[in-house]
Design an enzyme around this catalytic site. Structure first.
Site, PDB file in Angstrom:
ATOM      1  CB  CYS A   3      29.410  60.537  18.709  1.00  0.00           C
ATOM      2  SG  CYS A   3      30.616  60.325  17.392  1.00  0.00           S
ATOM      3  CB  CYS A   6      32.629  59.939  20.821  1.00  0.00           C
ATOM      4  SG  CYS A   6      32.952  61.593  20.167  1.00  0.00           S
ATOM      5  CG  ASP A  29      34.098  50.495   7.332  1.00  0.00           C
ATOM      6  OD1 ASP A  29      34.037  51.718   7.147  1.00  0.00           O
ATOM      7  OD2 ASP A  29      33.082  49.758   7.362  1.00  0.00           O
ATOM      8  CG  HIS A  45      32.235  64.848  18.129  1.00  0.00           C
ATOM      9  ND1 HIS A  45      31.736  63.668  17.641  1.00  0.00           N
ATOM     10  CD2 HIS A  45      31.458  65.827  17.596  1.00  0.00           C
ATOM     11  CE1 HIS A  45      30.700  63.907  16.867  1.00  0.00           C
ATOM     12  NE2 HIS A  45      30.504  65.220  16.819  1.00  0.00           N
ATOM     13  CG  ASN A  86      31.940  59.664   2.227  1.00  0.00           C
ATOM     14  OD1 ASN A  86      32.304  59.951   1.100  1.00  0.00           O
ATOM     15  ND2 ASN A  86      31.834  58.404   2.652  1.00  0.00           N
ATOM     16  N   GLY A  92      27.048  60.789   1.206  1.00  0.00           N
ATOM     17  CA  GLY A  92      26.660  59.554   1.894  1.00  0.00           C
ATOM     18  C   GLY A  92      27.239  59.420   3.290  1.00  0.00           C
ATOM     19  CG  HIS A  97      33.819  61.209  15.390  1.00  0.00           C
ATOM     20  ND1 HIS A  97      33.838  61.247  16.781  1.00  0.00           N
ATOM     21  CD2 HIS A  97      35.120  61.259  15.006  1.00  0.00           C
ATOM     22  CE1 HIS A  97      35.087  61.318  17.197  1.00  0.00           C
ATOM     23  NE2 HIS A  97      35.899  61.317  16.145  1.00  0.00           N
ATOM     24  CG  HIS A  99      34.728  58.572   9.219  1.00  0.00           C
ATOM     25  ND1 HIS A  99      33.613  59.267   9.646  1.00  0.00           N
ATOM     26  CD2 HIS A  99      34.331  57.876   8.119  1.00  0.00           C
ATOM     27  CE1 HIS A  99      32.594  59.012   8.850  1.00  0.00           C
ATOM     28  NE2 HIS A  99      33.004  58.164   7.902  1.00  0.00           N
ATOM     29  CG  HIS A 101      35.975  55.871   4.308  1.00  0.00           C
ATOM     30  ND1 HIS A 101      35.186  54.793   4.623  1.00  0.00           N
ATOM     31  CD2 HIS A 101      35.226  56.975   4.564  1.00  0.00           C
ATOM     32  CE1 HIS A 101      34.004  55.222   5.046  1.00  0.00           C
ATOM     33  NE2 HIS A 101      33.995  56.549   5.014  1.00  0.00           N
TER      34      HIS A 101
HETATM   35  P1  AMP Z   1      30.533  57.330   6.132  1.00  0.00           P
HETATM   36  O1  AMP Z   1      29.501  56.883   5.142  1.00  0.00           O
HETATM   37  O2  AMP Z   1      31.693  58.039   5.493  1.00  0.00           O
HETATM   38  O3  AMP Z   1      29.929  58.097   7.290  1.00  0.00           O
HETATM   39  O4  AMP Z   1      31.152  55.983   6.685  1.00  0.00           O
HETATM   40  C1  AMP Z   1      30.894  55.436   7.940  1.00  0.00           C
HETATM   41  C2  AMP Z   1      31.614  54.119   7.985  1.00  0.00           C
HETATM   42  O5  AMP Z   1      31.649  53.676   9.323  1.00  0.00           O
HETATM   43  C3  AMP Z   1      30.945  53.012   7.154  1.00  0.00           C
HETATM   44  O6  AMP Z   1      31.875  52.531   6.197  1.00  0.00           O
HETATM   45  C4  AMP Z   1      30.582  51.967   8.209  1.00  0.00           C
HETATM   46  O7  AMP Z   1      30.728  50.639   7.741  1.00  0.00           O
HETATM   47  C5  AMP Z   1      31.559  52.287   9.323  1.00  0.00           C
HETATM   48  N1  AMP Z   1      31.142  51.892  10.651  1.00  0.00           N
HETATM   49  C6  AMP Z   1      29.955  52.147  11.254  1.00  0.00           C
HETATM   50  N2  AMP Z   1      29.934  51.649  12.496  1.00  0.00           N
HETATM   51  C7  AMP Z   1      31.145  51.067  12.689  1.00  0.00           C
HETATM   52  C8  AMP Z   1      31.743  50.375  13.784  1.00  0.00           C
HETATM   53  N3  AMP Z   1      31.100  50.169  14.940  1.00  0.00           N
HETATM   54  N4  AMP Z   1      32.997  49.898  13.623  1.00  0.00           N
HETATM   55  C9  AMP Z   1      33.664  50.078  12.463  1.00  0.00           C
HETATM   56  N5  AMP Z   1      33.151  50.734  11.405  1.00  0.00           N
HETATM   57  C10 AMP Z   1      31.914  51.215  11.515  1.00  0.00           C
HETATM   58 ZN    ZN Z   2      32.224  61.716  17.990  1.00  0.00          ZN
END
Ligand code: AMP
Ligand code: ZN
Length: 124
Positions: A3, A6, A29, A45, A86, A92, A97, A99, A101
């Site tokens: 993950c 994580c 992001d 997680h 999301n 999408g 994990h 999060h 936004h």
């Molecule tokens: P979601 O579509 O809600 O799952 O959003 C996942 C978000 O994680 C996206 O906006 C990606 O740009 C962001 N993301 C993916 N990998 C990383 C990373 N290593 N560091 C920072 N953001 C990330």
């Molecule tokens: Zn995780």
């Protein structure tokens, strides 16, 4: 478990951190969709909000308050901002994990793309 968030929480993958405590981490992001686009994650997680349980009650509250704090620290409090999570394919979600936004720094598009000409309801 493989993950990415994580690994960010553990520090094995780097991130641009803006907030951290024992339970929650916030960072930029990597592909910002707004001038300010931060992510707040629980260090524990949890795959999505749909996987949260009553034992996560305090953790969810901590994440929400961290979202408020990082928005404040980014100067978004007066102009306003959006906090989004999301859940699953139709929303999408790509990182499984949980999060939040935190997005702002410009007038954000309406949530409903079929109704993109929403008027600005802010007091002038
Ligand atoms: P979601 O579509 O809600 O799952 O959003 C996942 C978000 O994680 C996206 O906006 C990606 O740009 C962001 N993301 C993916 N990998 C990383 C990373 N290593 N560091 C920072 N953001 C990330
Ligand atoms: Zn995780």
């Amino acid at each position: 478990m493989d993950c990415i968030f994580c690994k960010i929480a553990e520090g094995t993958i780097p991130s641009r951190k803006v907030y951290e405590d024992d339970h929650v981490l916030a960072f930029h992001d990597i592909q910002p969709q707004a001038p300010v686009h931060l992510l707040v994650i629980p260090k524990k997680h949890v795959a999505s909000l749909d996987d949260a349980s009553p034992e996560d009650l305090e953790l969810l509250g901590r994440a929400m308050l961290a979202a408020k704090q990082v928005a404040r620290d980014a100067g978004l409090t007066d102009s306003g901002y959006r906090v989004v999570t999301n859940i699953g394919p139709d929303a999408g979600q790509v990182v499984f994990h949980l999060h939040l936004h935190v997005m702002g720094g410009e007038k954000l598009a309406g949530l409903n793309p079929k109704n993109s000409s929403e008027s600005d309801t802010r007091p002038s």
